[in-house]
Design an enzyme around this catalytic site. Structure first.
Site, PDB file in Angstrom:
ATOM      1  N   GLY A  16       0.837  -1.207   0.000  1.00  0.00           N
ATOM      2  CA  GLY A  16       0.000   0.000   0.000  1.00  0.00           C
ATOM      3  C   GLY A  16       0.866   1.248   0.000  1.00  0.00           C
ATOM      4  NE  ARG A  26      15.138  15.637  -0.966  1.00  0.00           N
ATOM      5  CZ  ARG A  26      15.577  16.129   0.181  1.00  0.00           C
ATOM      6  NH1 ARG A  26      15.374  15.474   1.320  1.00  0.00           N
ATOM      7  NH2 ARG A  26      16.223  17.278   0.205  1.00  0.00           N
ATOM      8  CB  ALA A  27      16.300   9.903   3.083  1.00  0.00           C
ATOM      9  CB  SER A 110       6.689  -4.813   1.922  1.00  0.00           C
ATOM     10  OG  SER A 110       5.606  -4.358   1.147  1.00  0.00           O
ATOM     11  CG  ASP A 135      -0.253  -2.448   9.963  1.00  0.00           C
ATOM     12  OD1 ASP A 135       0.607  -1.708   9.474  1.00  0.00           O
ATOM     13  OD2 ASP A 135      -0.909  -3.255   9.283  1.00  0.00           O
ATOM     14  NE  ARG A 177      -8.536  -4.061   3.839  1.00  0.00           N
ATOM     15  CZ  ARG A 177      -7.750  -3.969   2.769  1.00  0.00           C
ATOM     16  NH1 ARG A 177      -6.821  -4.871   2.540  1.00  0.00           N
ATOM     17  NH2 ARG A 177      -7.897  -2.991   1.917  1.00  0.00           N
ATOM     18  N   GLY A 191     -12.762  14.412  19.214  1.00  0.00           N
ATOM     19  CA  GLY A 191     -13.751  14.315  20.294  1.00  0.00           C
ATOM     20  C   GLY A 191     -14.859  13.314  20.022  1.00  0.00           C
ATOM     21  CD  GLN A 260      -8.990   7.319   5.879  1.00  0.00           C
ATOM     22  OE1 GLN A 260      -8.796   6.990   7.024  1.00  0.00           O
ATOM     23  NE2 GLN A 260      -9.834   6.679   5.097  1.00  0.00           N
ATOM     24  NE  ARG A 261      -4.106   2.881   0.636  1.00  0.00           N
ATOM     25  CZ  ARG A 261      -3.375   2.240   1.532  1.00  0.00           C
ATOM     26  NH1 ARG A 261      -2.220   2.715   1.905  1.00  0.00           N
ATOM     27  NH2 ARG A 261      -3.802   1.109   2.041  1.00  0.00           N
TER      28      ARG A 261
HETATM   29  P1  ADP Z   1       1.980  -4.164   2.612  1.00  0.00           P
HETATM   30  O1  ADP Z   1       3.456  -4.227   2.468  1.00  0.00           O
HETATM   31  O2  ADP Z   1       1.448  -2.795   2.434  1.00  0.00           O
HETATM   32  O3  ADP Z   1       1.490  -4.844   3.884  1.00  0.00           O
HETATM   33  P2  ADP Z   1       1.087  -6.483   1.020  1.00  0.00           P
HETATM   34  O4  ADP Z   1       0.594  -7.262   2.189  1.00  0.00           O
HETATM   35  O5  ADP Z   1       0.228  -6.487  -0.202  1.00  0.00           O
HETATM   36  O6  ADP Z   1       1.343  -4.950   1.360  1.00  0.00           O
HETATM   37  O7  ADP Z   1       2.524  -7.052   0.619  1.00  0.00           O
HETATM   38  C1  ADP Z   1       3.246  -6.493  -0.447  1.00  0.00           C
HETATM   39  C2  ADP Z   1       3.922  -7.585  -1.231  1.00  0.00           C
HETATM   40  O8  ADP Z   1       4.877  -8.267  -0.411  1.00  0.00           O
HETATM   41  C3  ADP Z   1       3.018  -8.691  -1.733  1.00  0.00           C
HETATM   42  O9  ADP Z   1       2.328  -8.341  -2.905  1.00  0.00           O
HETATM   43  C4  ADP Z   1       4.027  -9.803  -2.001  1.00  0.00           C
HETATM   44  O10 ADP Z   1       4.683  -9.593  -3.217  1.00  0.00           O
HETATM   45  C5  ADP Z   1       5.034  -9.595  -0.875  1.00  0.00           C
HETATM   46  N1  ADP Z   1       4.771 -10.534   0.231  1.00  0.00           N
HETATM   47  C6  ADP Z   1       3.830 -10.465   1.189  1.00  0.00           C
HETATM   48  N2  ADP Z   1       3.876 -11.554   2.005  1.00  0.00           N
HETATM   49  C7  ADP Z   1       4.865 -12.351   1.529  1.00  0.00           C
HETATM   50  C8  ADP Z   1       5.409 -13.608   1.915  1.00  0.00           C
HETATM   51  N3  ADP Z   1       4.932 -14.295   2.967  1.00  0.00           N
HETATM   52  N4  ADP Z   1       6.419 -14.117   1.170  1.00  0.00           N
HETATM   53  C9  ADP Z   1       6.912 -13.455   0.110  1.00  0.00           C
HETATM   54  N5  ADP Z   1       6.443 -12.257  -0.292  1.00  0.00           N
HETATM   55  C10 ADP Z   1       5.439 -11.700   0.389  1.00  0.00           C
END
Ligand code: ADP
Length: 328
Positions: A16, A26-27, A110, A135, A177, A191, A260-261
């Site tokens: 996301g 950039r950093a 990720s 989260d 979520r 509030g 919000q994004r």
């Molecule tokens: P976020 O990083 O925002 O939580 P996602 O849950 O969609 O987003 O995860 C982003 C990407 O990370 C996924 O599309 C996938 O390519 C990779 N990913 C997520 N879980 C795993 C996993 N268990 N093993 C390998 N790659 C993963």
């Protein structure tokens, strides 16, 4: 500490999108170049790694982006990376270019990908928590949260004006979520009388009771902020139940959604993204591998990615008590 010297690094944004990702990119780029590293941008997260959509970045590649929402590197969800064959392709592309360090800016999904990838292949990964939901365990801030929550506060303040003018009940759904931080922070800051989050069992009986009391006083103004992942089922479900129980009340729903994004990151998000991006490169240079660079009590903290994905942040009971007391 081992290890092979890192000379060429890649940076990607994944999952996301979150405001402040550009400031982090950039950093990373500028710190890397400062230290004489070659820095490569990888498009659309793990997808670009697999498809070899990788380009060399210079200091000017990241000019004039610190204030922009979204991510210039684009982002994607990449099902192929869930499989070893996909990850092998990604590794081969890095190897071919001699990239020997990776900075991954994304959420817990990720991070899971990074844990898997770094356990299978010899490629050190550093995570930066880029997620509006906050989260991620082990950091007080994630890149994008402050902007998202301020966007929500701004929108809720506006809705409160009309809610007050008409004596209405408003149920506002915010993102989250699995985590209720946006709801909790924006709800306290505006509030809200009730804040419904996935981390706590929703007690609708109590909500109805307090609304009935207000109805008796002929002052049925009430703001309910609900996280999209609340166990009761989000704003529409809450409205259905309340409309049945309080047929005379005017009950409106507003789902804030993707607003919000987006938008320019707040000063706070630009600052933490800059600090985190700088320290991500320092980690690679110091041989502090497979961690994410978080901030706790205003100090950098390096938490193993593996630990980060196994744990969850906890909503403070004290904060929930404050919500109750201040709404009474
Ligand atoms: P976020 O990083 O925002 O939580 P996602 O849950 O969609 O987003 O995860 C982003 C990407 O990370 C996924 O599309 C996938 O390519 C990779 N990913 C997520 N879980 C795993 C996993 N268990 N093993 C390998 N790659 C993963």
């Amino acid at each position: 500490m081992r290890k092979k010297k890192v000379t060429k690094i890649g940076v990607l944004t994944s999952g996301g999108d979150a405001p402040g990702m550009n400031a982090a990119v950039r950093a990373v780029v500028r710190t890397g170049i400062y230290h004489g590293l070659e820095v490569y941008g990888i498009m659309r997260g793990y997808q670009g790694l697999i498809e070899d959509d990788i380009f060399k970045m210079e200091s000017r590649s990241v000019a004039n982006i610190i204030q922009r929402g979204g991510t210039i590197l684009k982002t994607a969800r990449c099902p192929e990376f869930l499989h070893k064959a996909g990850r092998k392709k990604a590794y081969d592309n890095l190897k071919k270019r001699g990239i020997n360090g990776l900075v991954i800016i994304g959420g817990d999904g990720s991070f899971r990908g990074a844990v898997q990838f770094s356990s299978e292949f010899d490629i050190p990964c550093i995570g930066l928590a880029g997620t509006i939901d906050k989260d991620i365990y082990g950091t007080d801030f994630t890149i994008g949260f402050d902007t998202a929550v301020n966007t929500a506060v701004d929108a809720i303040d506006k809705i409160r004006d009309t809610m007050d003018a008409h004596d209405r009940v408003f149920i506002i759904e915010v993102m989250g979520r699995d985590a209720g931080y946006i709801a909790l922070h924006s709800g306290i800051a505006t509030g809200a009388e009730n804040i419904l989050i996935p981390e706590r069992k929703t007690d609708m009986k109590n909500v109805i009771k307090s609304l009935r009391e207000k109805e008796k006083r002929r002052k049925l103004v009430n703001l309910i902020v609900v996280a999209e992942g609340d166990d009761f089922g989000g704003a529409d479900e809450v409205q259905k139940l309340l409309s049945k129980q309080l047929p005379k009340a005017e009950i409106r729903v507003c789902i804030l959604g993707h607003i919000q994004r987006g938008g320019a990151p707040t000063c706070m998000d630009r600052l933490i993204a800059s600090r985190m991006g700088y320290h991500a490169v320092e980690c690679l240079l110091e041989g502090r591998y497979n961690v994410f660079a978080g901030i706790l009590n205003n100090k950098m903290h390096y938490i193993p990615l593996e630990q980060a994905v196994k744990n969850k942040g906890k909503i403070s009971d004290e904060w929930m008590k404050i919500v109750k007391i201040l709404a009474s």
